[in-house]
Design a protein around this motif. Structure first.
Motif, PDB file in Angstrom:
ATOM      1  N   ILE A   1      13.053   1.056  -0.113  1.00 28.58           N
ATOM      2  CA  ILE A   1      13.296   0.005   0.874  1.00 28.58           C
ATOM      3  C   ILE A   1      13.514  -1.352   0.224  1.00 28.58           C
ATOM      4  O   ILE A   1      13.793  -2.326   0.913  1.00 28.58           O
ATOM      5  CB  ILE A   1      12.155  -0.075   1.914  1.00 28.58           C
ATOM      6  N   GLY A   2      13.354  -1.408  -1.114  1.00 31.54           N
ATOM      7  CA  GLY A   2      13.612  -2.657  -1.820  1.00 31.54           C
ATOM      8  C   GLY A   2      12.492  -3.667  -1.692  1.00 31.54           C
ATOM      9  O   GLY A   2      12.735  -4.867  -1.711  1.00 31.54           O
ATOM     10  N   TRP A   3      11.271  -3.174  -1.567  1.00 33.16           N
ATOM     11  CA  TRP A   3      10.139  -4.097  -1.421  1.00 33.16           C
ATOM     12  C   TRP A   3       9.326  -4.149  -2.680  1.00 33.16           C
ATOM     13  O   TRP A   3       8.822  -3.134  -3.116  1.00 33.16           O
ATOM     14  CB  TRP A   3       9.221  -3.668  -0.300  1.00 33.16           C
ATOM     15  N   PRO A   4       8.985  -5.264  -3.162  1.00 34.29           N
ATOM     16  CA  PRO A   4       9.943  -6.362  -3.243  1.00 34.29           C
ATOM     17  C   PRO A   4      10.935  -6.052  -4.336  1.00 34.29           C
ATOM     18  O   PRO A   4      10.916  -4.953  -4.875  1.00 34.29           O
ATOM     19  CB  PRO A   4       9.066  -7.555  -3.599  1.00 34.29           C
TER      20      PRO A   4
ATOM     21  N   ALA B   1       0.815  -1.209   0.000  1.00 32.61           N
ATOM     22  CA  ALA B   1       0.000   0.000   0.000  1.00 32.61           C
ATOM     23  C   ALA B   1       0.857   1.271   0.000  1.00 32.61           C
ATOM     24  O   ALA B   1       0.332   2.357  -0.232  1.00 32.61           O
ATOM     25  CB  ALA B   1      -0.929   0.009   1.204  1.00 32.61           C
ATOM     26  N   LEU B   2       2.141   1.122   0.253  1.00 34.47           N
ATOM     27  CA  LEU B   2       3.026   2.286   0.252  1.00 34.47           C
ATOM     28  C   LEU B   2       3.207   2.811  -1.170  1.00 34.47           C
ATOM     29  O   LEU B   2       3.095   2.054  -2.134  1.00 34.47           O
ATOM     30  CB  LEU B   2       4.395   1.917   0.831  1.00 34.47           C
ATOM     31  N   PRO B   3       3.516   4.101  -1.305  1.00 38.52           N
ATOM     32  CA  PRO B   3       3.793   4.645  -2.638  1.00 38.52           C
ATOM     33  C   PRO B   3       4.982   3.923  -3.284  1.00 38.52           C
ATOM     34  O   PRO B   3       5.902   3.475  -2.594  1.00 38.52           O
ATOM     35  CB  PRO B   3       4.143   6.109  -2.371  1.00 38.52           C
ATOM     36  N   PRO B   4       4.975   3.821  -4.619  1.00 36.52           N
ATOM     37  CA  PRO B   4       6.039   3.084  -5.325  1.00 36.52           C
ATOM     38  C   PRO B   4       7.452   3.582  -5.022  1.00 36.52           C
ATOM     39  O   PRO B   4       8.373   2.775  -4.912  1.00 36.52           O
ATOM     40  CB  PRO B   4       5.697   3.279  -6.796  1.00 36.52           C
ATOM     41  N   ASP B   5       7.631   4.893  -4.869  1.00 38.45           N
ATOM     42  CA  ASP B   5       8.984   5.390  -4.618  1.00 38.45           C
ATOM     43  C   ASP B   5       9.518   4.944  -3.261  1.00 38.45           C
ATOM     44  O   ASP B   5      10.694   4.634  -3.115  1.00 38.45           O
ATOM     45  CB  ASP B   5       9.051   6.917  -4.758  1.00 38.45           C
ATOM     46  N   ILE B   6       8.645   4.860  -2.270  1.00 38.14           N
ATOM     47  CA  ILE B   6       9.077   4.386  -0.949  1.00 38.14           C
ATOM     48  C   ILE B   6       9.369   2.890  -1.003  1.00 38.14           C
ATOM     49  O   ILE B   6      10.373   2.424  -0.449  1.00 38.14           O
ATOM     50  CB  ILE B   6       8.023   4.699   0.128  1.00 38.14           C
ATOM     51  N   ARG B   7       8.505   2.132  -1.700  1.00 35.74           N
ATOM     52  CA  ARG B   7       8.773   0.694  -1.846  1.00 35.74           C
ATOM     53  C   ARG B   7      10.101   0.467  -2.551  1.00 35.74           C
ATOM     54  O   ARG B   7      10.851  -0.430  -2.190  1.00 35.74           O
ATOM     55  CB  ARG B   7       7.656   0.011  -2.626  1.00 35.74           C
TER      56      ARG B   7
END
Length: 55
Positions: free
Chosen positions: A41-44, A32-38
């Motif tokens: 953090i390298g998720w996934p 649910a996090l914004p794409p830039d934050i994902r």
């Protein structure tokens, strides 16, 4: 099989279910996090796959 064995097995089963539910909840939260934050953090690591495909 004693009562303690049954209880221990039941606790083990409930613990596995709890672990699976927590993992699913965490995946939903991270997705649910914004794409830039994902990406930060390298998720996934789907971003590595996107680079390989050229997206």
């Amino acid at each position: 099989m004693t009562g303690f064995t049954i209880l221990r097995d039941m606790q083990h089963y409930v613990g596995k279910i709890r672990t699976i539910r927590n993992e699913i909840r965490t995946q939903r939260f991270l997705n649910a996090l914004p794409p830039d934050i994902r990406k930060d953090i390298g998720w996934p690591d789907m971003y590595a796959e996107r680079r390989l495909r050229g997206n």
